[in-house]
Design a protein around this motif. Sequence first.
Motif, mmCIF file in Angstrom:
data_model
loop_
_atom_site.group_PDB
_atom_site.id
_atom_site.type_symbol
_atom_site.label_atom_id
_atom_site.label_comp_id
_atom_site.label_asym_id
_atom_site.label_seq_id
_atom_site.Cartn_x
_atom_site.Cartn_y
_atom_site.Cartn_z
ATOM 1 N N VAL A 46 5.438 -9.936 -3.556
ATOM 2 C CA VAL A 46 5.977 -8.647 -4.221
ATOM 3 C C VAL A 46 4.710 -8.077 -5.161
ATOM 4 C CG1 VAL A 46 8.451 -9.153 -3.791
ATOM 5 C CG2 VAL A 46 7.340 -9.501 -6.041
ATOM 6 N N LEU A 47 3.956 -8.906 -5.660
ATOM 7 C CA LEU A 47 2.822 -8.427 -6.568
ATOM 8 C C LEU A 47 1.594 -7.903 -5.995
ATOM 9 C CD1 LEU A 47 3.816 -11.298 -9.040
ATOM 10 C CD2 LEU A 47 4.798 -9.251 -9.098
ATOM 11 N N GLU A 48 1.521 -7.887 -4.585
ATOM 12 C CA GLU A 48 0.477 -7.421 -4.191
ATOM 13 C C GLU A 48 0.294 -5.886 -4.392
ATOM 14 O OE1 GLU A 48 -1.848 -9.138 -1.990
ATOM 15 O OE2 GLU A 48 -0.553 -10.852 -2.699
ATOM 16 N N ALA A 49 -0.963 -5.420 -4.209
ATOM 17 C CA ALA A 49 -1.167 -4.068 -4.560
ATOM 18 C C ALA A 49 -0.572 -3.109 -3.495
ATOM 19 C CB ALA A 49 -2.867 -3.753 -4.513
ATOM 20 N N ALA A 50 0.140 -2.167 -4.072
ATOM 21 C CA ALA A 50 0.779 -1.037 -3.291
ATOM 22 C C ALA A 50 -0.260 -0.132 -2.564
ATOM 23 C CB ALA A 50 1.664 -0.188 -4.076
ATOM 24 N N GLU A 51 0.166 -0.007 -1.308
ATOM 25 C CA GLU A 51 -0.529 0.989 -0.285
ATOM 26 C C GLU A 51 -0.452 2.470 -0.965
ATOM 27 O OE1 GLU A 51 0.494 0.954 3.693
ATOM 28 O OE2 GLU A 51 -0.175 -1.324 3.887
ATOM 29 N N GLN A 52 -1.566 3.099 -0.943
ATOM 30 C CA GLN A 52 -1.510 4.652 -1.280
ATOM 31 C C GLN A 52 -0.155 5.490 -0.830
ATOM 32 O OE1 GLN A 52 -4.387 7.804 -0.214
ATOM 33 N NE2 GLN A 52 -5.240 7.578 -1.917
ATOM 34 N N LYS A 53 0.055 5.289 0.532
ATOM 35 C CA LYS A 53 1.153 6.102 0.965
ATOM 36 C C LYS A 53 2.333 5.728 0.270
ATOM 37 C CE LYS A 53 3.462 7.079 5.478
ATOM 38 N NZ LYS A 53 3.382 7.097 6.928
ATOM 39 N N ALA A 87 -7.588 5.240 -16.920
ATOM 40 C CA ALA A 87 -8.254 5.073 -18.112
ATOM 41 C C ALA A 87 -9.258 3.756 -17.744
ATOM 42 C CB ALA A 87 -7.512 4.886 -19.338
ATOM 43 N N ALA A 88 -8.532 2.777 -17.331
ATOM 44 C CA ALA A 88 -9.340 1.371 -17.288
ATOM 45 C C ALA A 88 -10.463 1.670 -16.219
ATOM 46 C CB ALA A 88 -8.026 0.565 -16.314
ATOM 47 N N SER A 89 -10.212 2.175 -15.046
ATOM 48 C CA SER A 89 -11.216 2.463 -14.224
ATOM 49 C C SER A 89 -12.432 3.043 -14.603
ATOM 50 C CB SER A 89 -10.976 3.405 -12.999
ATOM 51 O OG SER A 89 -11.925 3.428 -12.172
ATOM 52 N N TYR A 90 -12.287 3.976 -15.677
ATOM 53 C CA TYR A 90 -13.250 4.926 -16.369
ATOM 54 C C TYR A 90 -14.043 3.794 -17.309
ATOM 55 C CZ TYR A 90 -15.053 9.122 -18.439
ATOM 56 O OH TYR A 90 -15.917 10.259 -18.619
ATOM 57 N N HIS A 91 -13.520 2.577 -17.800
ATOM 58 C CA HIS A 91 -14.058 1.597 -18.508
ATOM 59 C C HIS A 91 -14.294 0.345 -18.101
ATOM 60 C CE1 HIS A 91 -12.376 4.650 -21.431
ATOM 61 N NE2 HIS A 91 -13.662 4.460 -22.449
ATOM 62 N N GLY A 92 -14.591 0.247 -16.539
ATOM 63 C CA GLY A 92 -15.041 -0.566 -15.949
ATOM 64 C C GLY A 92 -13.960 -1.901 -15.411
ATOM 65 N N LEU A 93 -12.667 -1.451 -15.589
ATOM 66 C CA LEU A 93 -11.591 -2.499 -15.362
ATOM 67 C C LEU A 93 -10.968 -1.765 -14.100
ATOM 68 C CD1 LEU A 93 -10.355 -2.727 -18.930
ATOM 69 C CD2 LEU A 93 -11.529 -4.811 -17.654
ATOM 70 N N VAL A 94 -10.588 -2.875 -13.198
ATOM 71 C CA VAL A 94 -9.627 -2.462 -11.887
ATOM 72 C C VAL A 94 -8.508 -3.029 -12.070
ATOM 73 C CG1 VAL A 94 -9.958 -2.856 -9.460
ATOM 74 C CG2 VAL A 94 -12.038 -2.481 -10.621
ATOM 75 N N LEU A 95 -7.474 -2.045 -12.175
ATOM 76 C CA LEU A 95 -6.072 -2.460 -12.201
ATOM 77 C C LEU A 95 -5.309 -1.968 -11.015
ATOM 78 C CD1 LEU A 95 -5.046 -1.257 -15.877
ATOM 79 C CD2 LEU A 95 -5.821 -3.368 -15.133
ATOM 80 N N GLU A 96 -4.887 -2.902 -10.238
ATOM 81 C CA GLU A 96 -4.012 -2.531 -9.048
ATOM 82 C C GLU A 96 -2.563 -2.283 -9.409
ATOM 83 O OE1 GLU A 96 -5.328 -2.584 -6.318
ATOM 84 O OE2 GLU A 96 -7.095 -3.792 -6.382
ATOM 85 N N LEU A 97 -2.067 -1.235 -8.737
ATOM 86 C CA LEU A 97 -0.698 -0.759 -9.077
ATOM 87 C C LEU A 97 0.259 -1.489 -8.213
ATOM 88 C CD1 LEU A 97 0.267 2.914 -9.840
ATOM 89 C CD2 LEU A 97 1.886 1.565 -8.710
ATOM 90 N N ILE A 98 1.257 -2.084 -8.636
ATOM 91 C CA ILE A 98 2.309 -2.953 -8.051
ATOM 92 C C ILE A 98 3.696 -2.303 -7.935
ATOM 93 C CG2 ILE A 98 3.652 -5.177 -8.021
ATOM 94 C CD1 ILE A 98 0.235 -5.268 -8.029
ATOM 95 N N ASP A 99 4.053 -2.031 -6.472
ATOM 96 C CA ASP A 99 5.230 -1.575 -6.429
ATOM 97 C C ASP A 99 6.370 -2.102 -6.877
ATOM 98 O OD1 ASP A 99 6.960 0.683 -5.378
ATOM 99 O OD2 ASP A 99 7.142 -0.368 -3.628
ATOM 100 N N PHE A 100 6.771 -2.424 -7.869
ATOM 101 C CA PHE A 100 7.947 -3.088 -8.574
ATOM 102 C C PHE A 100 9.257 -2.552 -8.666
ATOM 103 C CE2 PHE A 100 9.234 -6.450 -11.753
ATOM 104 C CZ PHE A 100 8.685 -7.413 -11.099
ATOM 105 N N PRO A 101 10.165 -3.325 -8.461
ATOM 106 C CA PRO A 101 11.700 -2.678 -8.746
ATOM 107 C C PRO A 101 11.771 -2.125 -10.101
ATOM 108 C CG PRO A 101 11.581 -4.993 -7.678
ATOM 109 C CD PRO A 101 10.308 -4.871 -8.187
#
Length: 269
Positions: free
Chosen positions: A170-177, A109-123
């Motif tokens: 630990v707050l770096e963007a997660a790899e797709q795999k 939804a964010a991408s659709y509205h011009g916002l880039v959100l990175e997904l963080i692999d958090f505990p």
Amino acid sequence: MQFSYLEHVDHELLPTIEILWEISRVFHADSDTYVSAFYQELNALREHPSLQQEDEVERLQALCRLFYVHLGFSKAPEPLLSAKRVLVDRAIRLRTGEPLTLAFLLQEAASYHGLVLELIDFPDYPLLRLDYAQSSYFVDPSTGELLHGSQVQERFEDATEDEEQFSWEVLEAAEQKLILVRYLSELKHAFISDRRFADALTTVHMLLTVLPDDPYEIRDRGYILEELDCNHVAVDDYQYFVEQCPDDPSAQLLRLQLENWTQPQTILH
């Protein structure tokens, strides 16, 4: 089983959301109906006044309000894991899902509205991160709440029970795999919880496309095959796991089980 869209995740050739749509299509023939409806809703929000702001943080806050209030998405209410809360198309249909699933939908939804959100692999469950004006802002996908750095650190310490040292790495963007393995693992356990073992078996095959010959996935395949009364096939998977991971705590139990299966049965007359 062939899952070509999972074969090259190391190279991130396809957007993650497209892979998730493909996964949903495997399990539900009507999946595209809900995916299409989701994009129609996102398109309808384009002209919303709160999404016209230049400040990306304010636009993100507005989007979260629209996503969780106007569109009505929320965290799954029941404590038990269920596939209908994990699969993205079912979450769209039911307006509720697991935090990881909501994270994917909010990210799109964010991408659709011009916002880039990175997904963080958090505990515990992932977070989303917005980088703007030399600062980072974090979103809790279960509620849409924006978190500050100190709150993120507190959540990390609570989730790990202070057994792990917090670092900003630990707050770096997660790899797709990595994130797809986390999603498919959650889906596998959800199908097992729902006792949908045939679908769980399909999900293990997806995981093995990403993680070929992984002994733990092969062990889980053996368990699912056993539940499907295919013990003669499960034997090979259990044997492979025992050979590859002899020191694992579950290996000893599987050795005993294999011995019982292979012992000749005494026939009483």
